[in-house]
Design an enzyme around this catalytic site. Structure first.
Site, PDB file in Angstrom:
ATOM      1  N   ALA A  30      41.229  42.613  35.174  1.00 18.13           N
ATOM      2  CA  ALA A  30      40.959  41.675  36.276  1.00 18.13           C
ATOM      3  C   ALA A  30      39.506  41.844  36.705  1.00 18.13           C
ATOM      4  O   ALA A  30      39.196  42.058  37.874  1.00 18.13           O
ATOM      5  CB  ALA A  30      41.922  41.902  37.440  1.00 18.13           C
ATOM      6  N   HIS A  35      32.362  45.159  37.904  1.00 13.59           N
ATOM      7  CA  HIS A  35      32.597  45.756  36.586  1.00 13.59           C
ATOM      8  C   HIS A  35      31.477  45.379  35.612  1.00 13.59           C
ATOM      9  O   HIS A  35      31.004  46.222  34.839  1.00 13.59           O
ATOM     10  CB  HIS A  35      33.928  45.252  36.000  1.00 13.59           C
ATOM     11  CG  HIS A  35      35.136  45.690  36.746  1.00 13.59           C
ATOM     12  ND1 HIS A  35      35.953  44.810  37.401  1.00 13.59           N
ATOM     13  CD2 HIS A  35      35.686  46.917  36.939  1.00 13.59           C
ATOM     14  CE1 HIS A  35      36.961  45.463  37.950  1.00 13.59           C
ATOM     15  NE2 HIS A  35      36.823  46.739  37.699  1.00 13.59           N
ATOM     16  N   ASP A 148      35.016  53.005  45.018  1.00 18.23           N
ATOM     17  CA  ASP A 148      36.113  53.979  44.961  1.00 18.23           C
ATOM     18  C   ASP A 148      35.529  55.386  45.127  1.00 18.23           C
ATOM     19  O   ASP A 148      35.564  56.201  44.208  1.00 18.23           O
ATOM     20  CB  ASP A 148      36.860  53.843  43.640  1.00 18.23           C
ATOM     21  CG  ASP A 148      37.547  52.502  43.512  1.00 18.23           C
ATOM     22  OD1 ASP A 148      38.470  52.238  44.302  1.00 18.23           O
ATOM     23  OD2 ASP A 148      37.154  51.711  42.639  1.00 18.23           O
TER      24      ASP A 148
END
Length: 278
Positions: A30, A35, A148
């Site tokens: 996804a 990314h 993250d």
């Protein structure tokens, strides 16, 4: 670009590329521009760039969350090829786990705070799958996003404690124009929830402003709780102010060290995380 779904094919291909440096971006698919920024950085710094796409079941402590996680392999591969990725490793759960892992990893105090506290067992799943991926790909460098932040700390500990011969590159969080941190989970937000989602970044910036104005950490956290009480769409899970390096709680900010403000909140049935460093 080559796409493989087995460990054997992936390793055979990479072994044929001897003496080439490998950059590795592990993902759960996804994909978004965050990314792709990692892929492009790897492309610029290595001879080969490998991206894994694997929705890892062992890191989900909520079966419904695993079921709803978006899976968009064809779209992801198109984005990766355009970004210069050389190899995609997209295994099934059966390929990665012919037998369920019996080993348990514990990352110390990181298991007891924030993500570790609210998602018990999550980092065990993350650590095992990333260790397996490192062994399969054998990269020289691996790329992770700052969004993250606790996962970054966990992977850093994994690399050091298991003496993986690779370098971890941590890249800045990529945001939408309205401040929302890019995330695969954003696809699950309704139009109404997506319009509210930038309040998360707004609350991080508000925390920074209050802290720099001299307010105590306790006062800031209280005011942020009040902030979210005015927006009933949100369920605030945690809002922590920590040392950037250790992620341990601090009693006050200091000009000698970086401070991290870290948040997790539920919005429209979607759990979102973010952080801000200053």
């Amino acid at each position: 670009m080559e796409v493989f779904d087995t460990i054997n094919e992936t390793q055979k291909h990479l072994k044929s590329s001897q003496n080439k440096t490998i950059g590795f971006v592990p993902t759960m698919g996804a994909l978004h521009h965050g990314h792709i920024a990692l892929i492009k950085k790897s492309f610029a710094e290595n001879d080969l760039t490998v991206c894994s796409i694997f929705v890892n079941p062992t890191q989900f402590n909520n079966p419904e969350d695993l079921k709803k996680y978006p899976r968009t392999l064809d779209e992801d591969c198109k984005m990766l090829e355009e970004a210069g990725c050389d190899v995609v490793f997209a295994p099934t759960a059966e390929e990665m786990y012919p037998n369920l892992p019996q080993i348990k990893l514990n990352f110390g105090y990181l298991e007891e705070i924030m993500e570790g506290k609210f998602r018990p067992g999550h980092f065990n799943g993350v650590g095992i799958v990333v260790a397996k991926l490192f062994h399969i790909v054998k990269p020289n460098k691996t790329y992770f996003g700052q969004k993250d932040i606790q996962q970054v700390a966990v992977i850093n500990r994994l690399i050091k404690d298991f003496s993986f011969d690779l370098e971890m590159i941590v890249c800045d969080t990529i945001r939408e124009n309205d401040g929302l941190a890019m995330s695969s989970r954003n696809r699950r937000l309704s139009d109404e929830a997506r319009a509210m989602a930038p309040k998360i970044y707004e609350s991080l910036k508000l925390g920074e402003k209050l802290l720099l104005a001299g307010e105590s950490i306790e006062s800031v956290k209280s005011k942020i709780s009040d902030f979210y009480r005015t927006y009933s769409e949100f369920e605030l899970e945690y809002y922590e102010i920590t040392d950037f390096e250790s992620l341990e709680s601090i009693s006050k900010i200091s000009p000698e060290r970086k401070t991290a403000i870290i948040i997790a909140a539920h919005l429209g049935g979607v759990r979102l995380i973010d952080n801000y460093i200053f």
